[in-house]
Enzyme design. Structure first.
Site, PDB file in Angstrom:
ATOM      1  N   LEU A  47      33.702  36.793  44.872  1.00  0.00           N
ATOM      2  CA  LEU A  47      34.926  36.019  44.740  1.00  0.00           C
ATOM      3  C   LEU A  47      35.423  36.229  43.314  1.00  0.00           C
ATOM      4  CD1 LEU A  47      34.117  32.572  46.439  1.00  0.00           C
ATOM      5  CD2 LEU A  47      35.328  34.525  47.429  1.00  0.00           C
ATOM      6  N   ASP A  48      36.730  36.345  43.132  1.00  0.00           N
ATOM      7  CA  ASP A  48      37.273  36.455  41.785  1.00  0.00           C
ATOM      8  C   ASP A  48      36.854  35.244  40.956  1.00  0.00           C
ATOM      9  OD1 ASP A  48      38.570  38.774  42.552  1.00  0.00           O
ATOM     10  OD2 ASP A  48      40.423  37.727  43.085  1.00  0.00           O
ATOM     11  N   ARG A  49      36.842  35.408  39.642  1.00  0.00           N
ATOM     12  CA  ARG A  49      36.380  34.342  38.747  1.00  0.00           C
ATOM     13  C   ARG A  49      37.055  33.006  39.057  1.00  0.00           C
ATOM     14  NH1 ARG A  49      37.905  34.770  32.533  1.00  0.00           N
ATOM     15  NH2 ARG A  49      39.933  34.294  33.487  1.00  0.00           N
TER      16      ARG A  49
END
Length: 340
Positions: free
Chosen positions: A147-149
């Site tokens: 998942l993106d940050r």
């Protein structure tokens, strides 16, 4: 206890009954040599049933509980350092895998500027480096998908290589069901839709991905369902709340696809529009992995987990409530599960 020290606890079984203390400790997993154990005893770092051990030659008996306070071992070269200070919100766990909810702001694995403060470091602290799948690389223990940050929500981690490969195969076969909630700019007319494009890294900006028909682009498929629409205001053209279903897992896929169809994600710093005020005060993309479902690759059990919206995203929807044009049938089903 200082963070650089750990306590190891051992129960004396039949094989240890009557053995010298230093010999017993040296036979325990993760302990140093017999001479190293003797030094720990002499330094006062060992207790037997809560009482300090006074001699390395003292005998231990069946049922004794031996505790050792010792420096935390340094990771082997190539291993990630454990970081027990990062909380893990675990929703399912067994001997093979776990499902967890990642908080916004947490990077999944080491990257420039993030060495010891990632989800991977937290997984090492929870499971041990040797009890995580390493097929993604030594710096990505346990990671099955990212998942993106600043994307929050559910994701899967694997505790061994075989389980990691099996879960990645489920993603490739498009049977690991991943669904996201996003709020986008503007009204989307149709209640359902599918976006199928190629996605590759942008030639103009290496931090961004782009829709392209370049031969090197990878196929990306996203379907969506409208949950709720919000009418236009003085400074915007309105908003649409969506559930997006990923059939592929390309970098920034939902964010890129929403921009591609002219409805960028609210708060998205790379693909969105405007400043914080124009993004309803949100300082990260409105994107949350809310639902995940798959057949356990070892036990065959059907694993299904859902996750409510975090407070920052929920507050945005509550603030828009008076502008709602009503929920769709999908919205009536899903929104209560989001806590909204």
């Amino acid at each position: 206890m200082p963070s650089s020290l750990v306590q190891r606890d051992f129960l004396v079984g039949p094989e240890g009954d009557g053995r010298r203390l230093d010999a017993f400790l040296a036979s325990c997993e993760g302990m140093p040599s017999r001479s190293g154990c003797a030094r720990l005893i002499e330094s006062g770092a060992v207790t037997i049933n809560g009482t300090s051990a006074t001699s390395k030659s003292e005998s231990v008996l069946l049922g004794d509980r031996v505790a050792v306070t010792m420096p935390e071992p340094e990771p082997e070269p190539g291993q990630l350092r454990a970081n027990p200070d990062i909380p893990l919100d675990i929703r399912y766990e067994d001997d093979y895998l776990m499902v967890l909810s990642k908080q916004a702001g947490l990077v999944c694995h080491p990257a420039p500027g993030h060495v010891d403060d990632t989800l991977a470091n937290a997984l090492v602290a929870h499971c041990g480096y040797g009890h995580l799948g390493l097929l993604q690389g030594e710096d990505r223990p346990g990671i099955v998908h990212r998942l993106d940050r600043d994307t929050s929500g559910l994701m899967v981690a694997a505790k061994d290589d075989a389980t990691q490969k099996a879960l990645q195969d489920l993603i490739r076969l498009r049977v690991l069901d991943r669904r996201y909630i996003t709020l986008v700019w503007g009204p989307i007319a149709f209640d359902e839709g599918q976006i199928t494009t190629g996605i590759a890294r942008s030639r103009r900006d290496r931090l961004r991905m782009a829709v392209t028909d370049d031969p090197g682009a990878r196929e990306a498929i996203t379907t969506y369902r409208v949950l709720e629409r919000f009418e236009a205001g003085r400074r915007d053209e309105g908003y649409t709340l969506l559930e997006c279903h990923l059939y592929t897992g390309r970098t920034h896929q939902i964010r890129v696809h929403m921009r591609h169809i002219g409805h960028p994600v609210i708060g998205d710093p790379l693909y969105g529009r405007g400043d914080v005020r124009q993004n309803l005060g949100l300082t990260r993309q409105f994107l949350h992995s809310w639902h995940i479902a798959f057949d356990h690759p070892v036990t065959g059990e059907r694993i299904v987990r859902a996750d409510t919206l975090p407070h920052d995203l929920l507050d945005i929807l509550v603030g828009l409530r008076e502008r709602s044009e009503g929920r769709t049938a999908a919205g009536d089903e899903i929104c209560p599960q989001l806590g909204y």
